[in-house]
Design a protein around this motif. Sequence first.
Motif, PDB file in Angstrom:
ATOM      1  N   LEU A 169      -9.421  -3.823  -0.174  1.00 16.47           N
ATOM      2  CA  LEU A 169      -9.869  -2.889   0.851  1.00 16.47           C
ATOM      3  C   LEU A 169      -9.607  -1.462   0.370  1.00 16.47           C
ATOM      4  CD1 LEU A 169      -8.691  -4.251   4.323  1.00 16.47           C
ATOM      5  CD2 LEU A 169     -11.034  -3.791   3.618  1.00 16.47           C
ATOM      6  N   TYR A 188       0.854  -1.181   0.000  1.00 14.93           N
ATOM      7  CA  TYR A 188       0.000   0.000   0.000  1.00 14.93           C
ATOM      8  C   TYR A 188       0.894   1.237   0.000  1.00 14.93           C
ATOM      9  CZ  TYR A 188      -4.330  -2.503   1.204  1.00 14.93           C
ATOM     10  OH  TYR A 188      -5.443  -3.306   1.198  1.00 14.93           O
ATOM     11  N   ASP A 219     -16.664  -7.576  -0.472  1.00 14.72           N
ATOM     12  CA  ASP A 219     -17.020  -8.868   0.102  1.00 14.72           C
ATOM     13  C   ASP A 219     -15.949  -9.277   1.088  1.00 14.72           C
ATOM     14  OD1 ASP A 219     -18.313 -11.953  -1.463  1.00 14.72           O
ATOM     15  OD2 ASP A 219     -18.361 -11.233   0.614  1.00 14.72           O
ATOM     16  N   VAL A 263     -18.623  -4.755   3.836  1.00 14.54           N
ATOM     17  CA  VAL A 263     -17.553  -5.097   4.772  1.00 14.54           C
ATOM     18  C   VAL A 263     -16.803  -3.815   5.150  1.00 14.54           C
ATOM     19  CG1 VAL A 263     -15.406  -6.379   5.114  1.00 14.54           C
ATOM     20  CG2 VAL A 263     -17.309  -7.420   3.857  1.00 14.54           C
ATOM     21  N   LEU A 277      -4.024   0.721  -2.481  1.00 12.50           N
ATOM     22  CA  LEU A 277      -3.399  -0.543  -2.821  1.00 12.50           C
ATOM     23  C   LEU A 277      -2.599  -0.410  -4.113  1.00 12.50           C
ATOM     24  CD1 LEU A 277      -3.198  -3.622  -2.207  1.00 12.50           C
ATOM     25  CD2 LEU A 277      -5.145  -3.915  -3.757  1.00 12.50           C
ATOM     26  N   TYR A 305      -8.345 -12.570   8.116  1.00  9.79           N
ATOM     27  CA  TYR A 305      -8.572 -11.452   7.200  1.00  9.79           C
ATOM     28  C   TYR A 305      -8.188 -10.107   7.794  1.00  9.79           C
ATOM     29  CZ  TYR A 305     -11.141  -8.822   3.551  1.00  9.79           C
ATOM     30  OH  TYR A 305     -11.491  -7.992   2.524  1.00  9.79           O
ATOM     31  N   LEU A 317      -5.172  -7.335   8.333  1.00  7.24           N
ATOM     32  CA  LEU A 317      -3.872  -6.990   7.791  1.00  7.24           C
ATOM     33  C   LEU A 317      -2.855  -6.822   8.911  1.00  7.24           C
ATOM     34  CD1 LEU A 317      -5.071  -4.447   5.106  1.00  7.24           C
ATOM     35  CD2 LEU A 317      -3.782  -6.522   4.624  1.00  7.24           C
ATOM     36  N   SER A 319     -14.913  -2.961   1.767  1.00  3.40           N
ATOM     37  CA  SER A 319     -14.662  -3.966   0.749  1.00  3.40           C
ATOM     38  C   SER A 319     -15.978  -4.529   0.243  1.00  3.40           C
ATOM     39  CB  SER A 319     -13.791  -5.084   1.345  1.00  3.40           C
ATOM     40  OG  SER A 319     -13.538  -6.085   0.410  1.00  3.40           O
TER      41      SER A 319
END
Lengths: 113, 115
Positions: B104, A36, B97, B31, A46, A99, A101, B95
């Motif tokens: 993200l 990032y 999903d 999300v 990103l 999930y 980071l 996000s």
Amino acid sequence: AQSVTQPDARVTVSEGASLQLRCKYSSSVTPYLFWYVQYPRQGLQLLLKYYSGDPVVQGVNGFEAEFSKSNSSFHLRKASVHWSDSAVYFCAVSMDSNYQLIWGSGTKLIIKP
Amino acid sequence: NSKVIQTPRYLVKGQGQKAKMRCIPEKGHPVVFWYQQNKNNEFKFLINFQNQEVLQQIDMTEKRFSAECPSNSPCSLEIQSSEAGDSALYLCASSLDWGNQNTLYFGAGTRLSVL
């Protein structure tokens, strides 16, 4: 537990020169790997991500990164930097198990004219 | 470019005061994540949601923060009693999903200063 190390807090490069920002990770399995960029007063953006396949992954704005399983590394590269690339770059990893980071400490890129 | 909107950009509070920040995720993104970035660029995951449901949160968030993502309203993160150590940039991300294959998108953050 996973961890990410960016050994260089600051990198100075002349405009037009090539760039490599280093990232090493620690994980028992290959995680998702991300780079990032954070520009001043802007959100994190990103650049690229990797999970499997070709170890060299292309990103936006001419950036690419190379995954090395043997070295547990995911270094970011660019062939020719521009002054607008000045920013802080973060390497991050994530596991499908949670999930979330896990972030490196960032590398501030300074471009010399 | 990300369309995650965070307000306010800056927030100044005294110790013990409540501090509330808001996040409008990208349209259609169910999300939502909140991260804390301190002045040393250390990130801390705080909480995440899918639709209105909290999926994961750390102990600190559970004990000291109040967070929600109501339908048709901005998500919010509120510190019930601010401490000096809460001074940081609070980042919201959304996000399309659940899962790492989904990108993200981050907002610019709310910078909280606790005096």
